[in-house]
Motif scaffolding. Structure first.
Motif, PDB file in Angstrom:
ATOM      1  N   PHE B  44       0.803  -1.226   0.000  1.00 41.87           N
ATOM      2  CA  PHE B  44       0.000   0.000   0.000  1.00 41.87           C
ATOM      3  C   PHE B  44       0.838   1.279   0.000  1.00 41.87           C
ATOM      4  O   PHE B  44       0.314   2.376   0.090  1.00 41.87           O
ATOM      5  CB  PHE B  44      -0.957   0.020   1.196  1.00 41.87           C
ATOM      6  N   ASP B  96      -8.035   5.573   0.651  1.00 39.72           N
ATOM      7  CA  ASP B  96      -8.069   5.763  -0.791  1.00 39.72           C
ATOM      8  C   ASP B  96      -8.238   7.261  -1.087  1.00 39.72           C
ATOM      9  O   ASP B  96      -9.213   7.880  -0.673  1.00 39.72           O
ATOM     10  CB  ASP B  96      -9.248   4.974  -1.361  1.00 39.72           C
ATOM     11  N   LEU B  97      -7.259   7.838  -1.778  1.00 34.96           N
ATOM     12  CA  LEU B  97      -7.294   9.283  -2.016  1.00 34.96           C
ATOM     13  C   LEU B  97      -8.539   9.706  -2.790  1.00 34.96           C
ATOM     14  O   LEU B  97      -9.048  10.810  -2.623  1.00 34.96           O
ATOM     15  CB  LEU B  97      -6.030   9.723  -2.766  1.00 34.96           C
ATOM     16  N   LYS B  99     -11.448   8.937  -2.375  1.00 35.62           N
ATOM     17  CA  LYS B  99     -12.566   9.217  -1.468  1.00 35.62           C
ATOM     18  C   LYS B  99     -12.378  10.564  -0.767  1.00 35.62           C
ATOM     19  O   LYS B  99     -13.236  10.995   0.000  1.00 35.62           O
ATOM     20  CB  LYS B  99     -12.680   8.097  -0.424  1.00 35.62           C
ATOM     21  N   ALA B 107      -6.730  13.219   3.441  1.00 35.98           N
ATOM     22  CA  ALA B 107      -6.598  11.819   3.838  1.00 35.98           C
ATOM     23  C   ALA B 107      -5.670  11.696   5.044  1.00 35.98           C
ATOM     24  O   ALA B 107      -5.903  10.898   5.958  1.00 35.98           O
ATOM     25  CB  ALA B 107      -6.060  10.998   2.670  1.00 35.98           C
ATOM     26  N   THR B 160      -7.517   1.470  -0.165  1.00 32.21           N
ATOM     27  CA  THR B 160      -6.778   1.852  -1.363  1.00 32.21           C
ATOM     28  C   THR B 160      -6.397   0.583  -2.120  1.00 32.21           C
ATOM     29  O   THR B 160      -6.290  -0.486  -1.529  1.00 32.21           O
ATOM     30  CB  THR B 160      -5.542   2.677  -0.953  1.00 32.21           C
ATOM     31  N   ARG B 163      -0.663  -1.437  -4.942  1.00 33.89           N
ATOM     32  CA  ARG B 163       0.103  -0.821  -6.016  1.00 33.89           C
ATOM     33  C   ARG B 163       0.432  -1.816  -7.112  1.00 33.89           C
ATOM     34  O   ARG B 163       0.611  -1.469  -8.256  1.00 33.89           O
ATOM     35  CB  ARG B 163       1.397  -0.234  -5.445  1.00 33.89           C
ATOM     36  N   THR B 171     -11.556  -1.433  -5.832  1.00 32.94           N
ATOM     37  CA  THR B 171     -10.744  -1.513  -4.626  1.00 32.94           C
ATOM     38  C   THR B 171     -11.498  -2.202  -3.500  1.00 32.94           C
ATOM     39  O   THR B 171     -11.044  -2.250  -2.375  1.00 32.94           O
ATOM     40  CB  THR B 171     -10.341  -0.111  -4.148  1.00 32.94           C
ATOM     41  N   GLY B 215      -7.255  -5.635  -1.777  1.00 36.43           N
ATOM     42  CA  GLY B 215      -7.713  -4.543  -0.922  1.00 36.43           C
ATOM     43  C   GLY B 215      -7.886  -5.042   0.509  1.00 36.43           C
ATOM     44  O   GLY B 215      -8.205  -6.203   0.731  1.00 36.43           O
TER      45      GLY B 215
END
Lengths: 450, 358
Positions: B44, B96-97, B99, B107, B160, B163, B171, B215
């Motif tokens: 993450f 999660d950015l 959101k 965040a 999030t 990667r 997600t 996730g």
């Protein structure tokens, strides 16, 4: 008669729960036990056994010789005490014992003559009653540490169906090697004692138990078990896993026979007599020579002792003299213990005399003995996992704080034998054995109030 | 006479002790948790490390302050606050950015808030208000997580994407996908449905599930490293296998029945969500689980039942925390019911029968 020579060594029949594995540290195992020069003075407390104390039978100024009775009791649960050196009685004053209590004692100044008492002669033993009488007269008490008068143990009540003698050579306490040396140096007497007792007490079987970390002792005991004297193959050897407290009486009965000694009862209630290997050997020696219990072997060890070794000393020798005989201290001791590190008693000073039941004198520096402050219980359950009796020490500790006698009894506190496995394994370094003792005291008090 | 006038220590036996200490046990738990945390950071990103650092920092700070204010001794040395902080961090997702309008600062503020509130409820309310280490009725980290879950439901599920999962369409956590209900309603084999979901990229494949590319919360994703940590604890004899084996085993049995024998479904259920983290590291918490073996097994099975029921029949996708919390509360009852019989004490029923016959 080679028929039994190939007898297999038995494995434990009953499984002992819990237990701990402290480092064995049997530093003195391969050292021949040596006699030390007799001390200039011995102090013989009148309480060297479980039961009624003895009353001195000599006066100040009396001249006594080795093996002469100097204290006796008319109570049944007691054992006479004999002079361990020859010389003059100088005092009948009280002395402090290792456990902190005061007891009257006979102090004898050694005249160095090593004179044996004239009355000493091998007793005539042809039946059980004569055996019991002889054992009482010998002053023998359990040499393994508890000090219970042996003649009482051997006198099985008629209503108990005892068929098994368990000879305890487990020696599960760290450091101590007294029983091991007995096996190595005194095999004939063990042999004689085993067959004498089996015969006189009319027992069906004898199980000699030894831990599997003593291969040489196993060999010696195997020969005893396979000896030609063993008609009907009564005597068997059993090896036990090396763990503490394998040598505890009830655990030993369970291992040897699979029987469970009921709570609050004695091994006799499970049809067994448990005897330390040293006690068995002594019975035979006494029957042969008539020399009562006036000296014993002790392991002197620990990281503060200059020359750790097993020494044979007269009963009543002071701990200081014993330590001096082993080269004194190499560094300042923080704790001196009479007995093993798991169940022994920490001494206040080194002037206390050695008793018949003391099998070791250990001196430890700070790094090898516990003096840590206790922390909070994290309920990890290690104490319960280690308890051979299946108790939950941490719970008992809580009820001790509440002084709840009823709950303590329900928790089974009375089966606790204070083996120390719980406190040994506690990561919070709680003095759990101390709490167990307190718990018993609370239950006792509540019982007397009722 | 030599110099023995020195004062000797007199204490009750035993005079030797094992090397186990509270501190060493806690250190072992921390060590066992480290691999899963590293995996979380790799999967993450470094924001996971921030969460871990914040949670440990807040936990230690709150432990120190609350003990100080309550005039109790300082207990930071036993490392238990570090363990709680670490476990709490593992139960929080990297936000999660998307959101948060794509803004990192928003965040981050939320992350700090989550860590602070969670640590406060874990350390101060659950642990210190009840008397500190060994006295809490429920696992502090579990309570912290549940407080966050009910107070910040959207943030706590703003997972999030890993990667590594470049082609990830969603997600949502695998458990969320599996528990949306339609799986059981639709006709057809459950295993086949799972493989088609996986082939379409909705579900990670089993290997990703095991390694942790999926996730979820920071510390719960890497099943294999959690199991590794569990093995380390078993090897060090810090925990016994009773609780987590009973817990996971019960969940497996339930899921096997519910899915009419679909092994892939069972595997996704075990590896998905916080089951392994909860079972190995949180249900086995000494203070809030039974001491006896029998009690441990009952405790583990109970956790498994509650967790399975929540996952299968409730609107929530995840039930591990609630299962552990409920069983924590039931722990004293289990202990009462499973009192061990001391050596040589006869069973009560048997003894009573004998009395009657006599």
């Amino acid at each position: 008669m080679k028929s039994q020579a190939g007898d297999a060594i038995l494995k434990a029949i009953g499984k002992v729960r819990g237990g701990v594995t402290p480092a064995h540290n049997k530093l003195t195992a391969e050292m021949e036990s040596v006699r030390i020069a007799p001390p200039a003075q011995v102090v013989l407390p009148m309480q060297q056994h479980i039961g009624a104390p003895c009353v001195p039978t000599v006066k100040v100024g009396d001249i006594v010789s080795i093996g002469q009775v100097i204290g006796d009791s008319d109570k049944y649960v007691s054992a006479p005490i004999h002079a361990s050196v020859s010389g003059k009685v100088t005092s009948l004053a009280e002395v402090r014992l290792a456990n902190g209590r005061m007891a009257p004692a006979v102090t004898i100044e050694n005249d160095g003559e090593n004179r044996l008492f004239e009355g000493i002669a091998p007793p005539k033993v042809t039946n059980r009653d004569e055996l019991l009488q002889a054992v009482r007269a010998s002053g023998l008490v359990g040499l393994g540490g508890a000090g219970f008068p042996t003649h009482v143990k051997l006198n099985i009540p008629a209503d108990k169906n005892v068929d098994t003698l368990v000879v305890n050579a487990a020696e599960c306490e760290p450091y101590i090697t007294v029983d091991y040396r007995e096996c190595m140096e005194n095999a004939e007497n063990i042999l004689g004692g085993v067959y004498l007792l089996a015969d006189m007490l009319n027992l069906k079987q004898v199980v000699i138990c030894v831990e599997d970390n003593k291969p040489k002792a196993i060999q010696v005991l195997k020969e005893i078990a396979d000896h030609d004297l063993d008609k009907g193959n009564k005597v068997r050897l059993m090896t036990l896993k090396s763990k503490y407290p394998q040598g505890a009486e009830k655990m030993m009965v369970l291992s040897a026979t699979g029987r469970v000694v009921p709570a609050g009862k004695l091994p006799a209630d499970a049809g067994c007599i448990v005897m330390n290997v040293g006690s068995v050997a002594f019975v035979n020696r006494y029957i042969q020579t008539g020399k009562p219990l006036t000296s014993r072997t002790v392991t002197v060890s620990g990281d503060c002792i200059a020359q750790p070794q097993n020494i044979r000393v007269p009963v009543g020798t002071s701990v200081q003299q014993i330590i001096d005989a082993c080269g004194g201290f190499t560094k300042d001791p923080v704790k001196i213990i009479a007995g093993g590190p798991m169940m022994g008693t920490a001494l206040i000073d080194t002037e206390v005399p050695l008793l018949k039941s003391n099998n070791a004198v250990l001196a430890f520096s700070a790094s090898s003995s516990v003096c840590k402050p206790a922390r909070d219980c994290i309920r990890c359950g290690r104490c319960h996992a280690a308890c051979p009796m299946g108790l939950i020490p941490t719970q008992i500790e809580k009820f001790v704080q509440l002084k709840d006698a009823e709950m303590l009894e329900k928790c089974g506190i009375n089966v606790c034998m204070e083996c120390g496995s719980c406190a040994f394994s506690c990561p919070s370094a709680k003095p759990l054995v101390q709490h167990m003792r307190l718990a018993k005291e609370i239950v006792r008090e509540a019982g007397t109030k009722k | 006479m030599s110099d023995t006038n020195k004062i000797l220590t007199v204490s009750a036996s035993p005079h030797v002790k094992s090397n186990d200490t509270t501190q060493r046990i806690m250190l072992d738990v921390v060590l066992a948790l480290v691999p899963a945390g590293i995996a979380g950071c790799v999967i993450f990103g470094m924001r996971a490390l921030l969460v871990i650092a914040l949670c440990i920092g807040f936990s230690v700070l709150f432990e120190f302050l609350s003990r100080k204010i309550m005039k109790r001794s300082n207990t930071l040395g036993d490392l238990s606050a570090v363990v709680t902080g670490l476990l709490l961090a593992y139960n929080i997702p990297v936000l999660d950015l998307a959101k948060f309008d794509g803004k990192l600062w928003k965040a981050t503020v939320m992350t700090v808030l989550l860590c602070a509130v969670g640590s406060f409820f874990a350390i101060v309310v659950t642990k210190q208000f009840f008397g500190g280490l060994g006295q809490n009725f429920a696992n502090p980290a579990i309570v912290g997580r549940i407080v966050l879950l009910v107070s910040f439901p959207s943030a706590m599920t703003a997972f999030t994407a890993p990667r590594q999962a470049v082609d990830a369409i969603t997600t949502a956590t695998p458990l969320g996908i599996l528990s949306d209900g339609s799986l059981f309603d639709r006709a057809g084999d459950i295993s086949a449905q799972i493989s088609s979901l996986s082939a379409d990229g909705y579900l990670p494949d089993l290997l990703s599930m095991l390694v942790g590319v999926k996730g979820g919360c920071i510390g719960e994703v890497s099943g294999i490293l959690l199991i590794l940590g569990g093995c380390y604890l078993l090897m060090r004899r810090v925990i016994s296998p009773a609780i987590h084996v009973a817990f996971v085993g019960t969940v497996a049995v339930f899921m096997l029945i519910a899915s009419r024998g679909s092994l892939p479904f069972v595997a996704y259920e075990i590896l998905g969500g916080g089951l392994l983290l909860g079972a190995i590291f949180m249900a086995t918490d000494y203070t809030t689980s039974p001491i006896t073996l029998k009690g441990k097994i009952i405790f583990g099975i109970g956790c498994g039942i509650v967790c399975s029921v929540i996952r299968l029949f409730c609107s929530m996708a995840e039930g591990v925390s609630y299962a552990i919390l409920l069983m924590n509360i039931a722990c004293p009852l289990i202990e009462m019911a499973t009192k061990p019989r001391p050596f040589g004490v006869e069973k009560e029923k048997k003894a009573k029968k004998e009395e009657k016959t006599a």
